[in-house]
Design a protein around this motif. Structure first.
Motif, PDB file in Angstrom:
ATOM      1  N   LEU A  48       0.824  -1.254  -0.035  1.00 27.25           N
ATOM      2  CA  LEU A  48      -0.105  -0.114  -0.176  1.00 27.25           C
ATOM      3  C   LEU A  48       0.925   1.352   0.136  1.00 27.25           C
ATOM      4  CD1 LEU A  48      -3.034   0.922   0.259  1.00 27.25           C
ATOM      5  CD2 LEU A  48      -2.439   1.065   2.777  1.00 27.25           C
ATOM      6  N   GLY A  49       0.718   1.909  -1.161  1.00 30.43           N
ATOM      7  CA  GLY A  49       1.755   3.195  -1.217  1.00 30.43           C
ATOM      8  C   GLY A  49       1.108   4.435  -1.575  1.00 30.43           C
ATOM      9  N   PRO A  50       1.489   5.528  -1.926  1.00 26.29           N
ATOM     10  CA  PRO A  50       0.875   6.851  -2.374  1.00 26.29           C
ATOM     11  C   PRO A  50       0.368   6.519  -3.585  1.00 26.29           C
ATOM     12  CG  PRO A  50       3.103   6.731  -2.423  1.00 26.29           C
ATOM     13  CD  PRO A  50       2.938   5.493  -1.970  1.00 26.29           C
ATOM     14  N   LEU A  51      -0.804   7.252  -4.085  1.00 28.99           N
ATOM     15  CA  LEU A  51      -1.698   7.243  -5.088  1.00 28.99           C
ATOM     16  C   LEU A  51      -0.843   7.064  -6.378  1.00 28.99           C
ATOM     17  CD1 LEU A  51      -4.491   6.798  -6.046  1.00 28.99           C
ATOM     18  CD2 LEU A  51      -4.686   9.492  -6.160  1.00 28.99           C
ATOM     19  N   ALA A  52      -0.817   6.082  -7.152  1.00 27.16           N
ATOM     20  CA  ALA A  52       0.033   5.965  -8.249  1.00 27.16           C
ATOM     21  C   ALA A  52      -0.526   7.098  -9.437  1.00 27.16           C
ATOM     22  CB  ALA A  52      -0.394   4.522  -9.081  1.00 27.16           C
ATOM     23  N   TYR A  60      -5.227  -1.187  -6.987  1.00 22.71           N
ATOM     24  CA  TYR A  60      -6.579  -0.786  -6.421  1.00 22.71           C
ATOM     25  C   TYR A  60      -6.411   0.546  -5.852  1.00 22.71           C
ATOM     26  CZ  TYR A  60      -7.651  -5.605  -7.520  1.00 22.71           C
ATOM     27  OH  TYR A  60      -7.907  -6.591  -8.167  1.00 22.71           O
ATOM     28  N   ASP A  61      -7.115   1.555  -6.320  1.00 25.49           N
ATOM     29  CA  ASP A  61      -7.093   2.788  -5.564  1.00 25.49           C
ATOM     30  C   ASP A  61      -8.036   2.541  -4.360  1.00 25.49           C
ATOM     31  OD1 ASP A  61      -5.420   3.521  -7.562  1.00 25.49           O
ATOM     32  OD2 ASP A  61      -7.116   4.556  -8.822  1.00 25.49           O
ATOM     33  N   LEU A  62      -7.519   3.095  -3.309  1.00 29.48           N
ATOM     34  CA  LEU A  62      -8.335   3.216  -1.986  1.00 29.48           C
ATOM     35  C   LEU A  62      -8.379   4.668  -1.454  1.00 29.48           C
ATOM     36  CD1 LEU A  62      -6.898  -0.287  -0.442  1.00 29.48           C
ATOM     37  CD2 LEU A  62      -8.954   0.309  -1.657  1.00 29.48           C
ATOM     38  N   CYS A  63      -9.495   4.835  -0.787  1.00 33.61           N
ATOM     39  CA  CYS A  63      -9.720   6.035  -0.074  1.00 33.61           C
ATOM     40  C   CYS A  63      -8.788   5.800   1.303  1.00 33.61           C
ATOM     41  CB  CYS A  63     -11.347   6.298   0.264  1.00 33.61           C
ATOM     42  SG  CYS A  63     -11.977   5.167   1.334  1.00 33.61           S
ATOM     43  N   LEU A  81       3.914   2.039   2.461  1.00 34.00           N
ATOM     44  CA  LEU A  81       4.937   2.946   2.234  1.00 34.00           C
ATOM     45  C   LEU A  81       4.547   4.399   2.443  1.00 34.00           C
ATOM     46  CD1 LEU A  81       5.866   1.291  -1.225  1.00 34.00           C
ATOM     47  CD2 LEU A  81       7.027   1.128   0.856  1.00 34.00           C
ATOM     48  N   SER A  82       5.278   5.182   2.800  1.00 34.71           N
ATOM     49  CA  SER A  82       4.728   6.530   3.132  1.00 34.71           C
ATOM     50  C   SER A  82       5.117   7.323   1.829  1.00 34.71           C
ATOM     51  CB  SER A  82       5.622   7.061   4.348  1.00 34.71           C
ATOM     52  OG  SER A  82       7.135   7.194   4.059  1.00 34.71           O
ATOM     53  N   ASP A  83       4.357   8.291   1.685  1.00 31.96           N
ATOM     54  CA  ASP A  83       4.586   8.952   0.423  1.00 31.96           C
ATOM     55  C   ASP A  83       5.620  10.103   0.484  1.00 31.96           C
ATOM     56  OD1 ASP A  83       3.326  10.844   1.875  1.00 31.96           O
ATOM     57  OD2 ASP A  83       1.584  11.251   0.549  1.00 31.96           O
ATOM     58  N   GLY A  84       5.924  10.582   1.947  1.00 27.04           N
ATOM     59  CA  GLY A  84       6.964  11.627   1.780  1.00 27.04           C
ATOM     60  C   GLY A  84       6.612  13.072   1.869  1.00 27.04           C
ATOM     61  N   SER A  85       5.430  13.301   1.288  1.00 27.49           N
ATOM     62  CA  SER A  85       5.219  14.609   0.964  1.00 27.49           C
ATOM     63  C   SER A  85       4.156  15.350   2.001  1.00 27.49           C
ATOM     64  CB  SER A  85       4.209  14.645  -0.231  1.00 27.49           C
ATOM     65  OG  SER A  85       2.943  14.039   0.102  1.00 27.49           O
TER      66      SER A  85
END
Length: 144
Positions: A48-52, A60-63, A81-85
């Motif tokens: 599970l990572g940041p939105l691709a 699969y995109d998740l809320c 995975l953290s997005d770092g943003s």
């Protein structure tokens, strides 16, 4: 409605059916997606990572709610995975490093005043500043 090679013409009526925002892939959930879930079957891992950037057919995109509540099947591992943003609060170490950088930036003027205004003046085994260009300093070797 006419279309050109670049897409619909400006006279086209905008559609209310297709949203430019990607939605959660879970059934009956219409919230905007914030994370992308992929499976690595060979490793029995759900990632599970940041939105691709682009929607992929096997992702699969998740809320936010569904990404927080995600569980994997028994024997599988979930890697988040953290997005770092996301903005993080500065720690005490960050503030101390900033204070030290400000002190260091102010130091060359103090040394020049102590040496009587002569660049490169001073005594001791410390390297002496010969010149300066922006944030870079030219130092004389202690041997010379």
């Amino acid at each position: 409605m006419r279309e050109s090679r670049r897409g619909p013409l400006k006279s086209a009526v905008p559609s209310n059916v297709v949203s430019p925002v990607r939605r959660c892939s879970r059934t009956a959930c219409g919230r905007p997606a914030v994370a992308t879930l992929t499976y690595v079957y060979a490793d029995s891992t759900a990632v599970l990572g940041p939105l691709a950037t682009y929607a992929e057919p096997h992702c699969y995109d998740l809320c936010a709610e569904h990404s927080e509540r995600l569980t994997a099947p028994r024997g599988w591992e979930v890697v988040r995975l953290s997005d770092g943003s996301a903005p993080t609060r500065p720690s005490g170490d960050d503030l101390e490093a900033l204070a030290n950088a400000v002190r260091e930036a102010a130091r060359p003027q103090e040394r020049a005043a102590e040496a009587g205004g002569k660049i490169g003046g001073g005594r001791g085994g410390d390297p002496m500043e010969v010149g300066r260009r922006g944030h870079l300093r030219v130092l004389r070797s202690p041997d010379n």
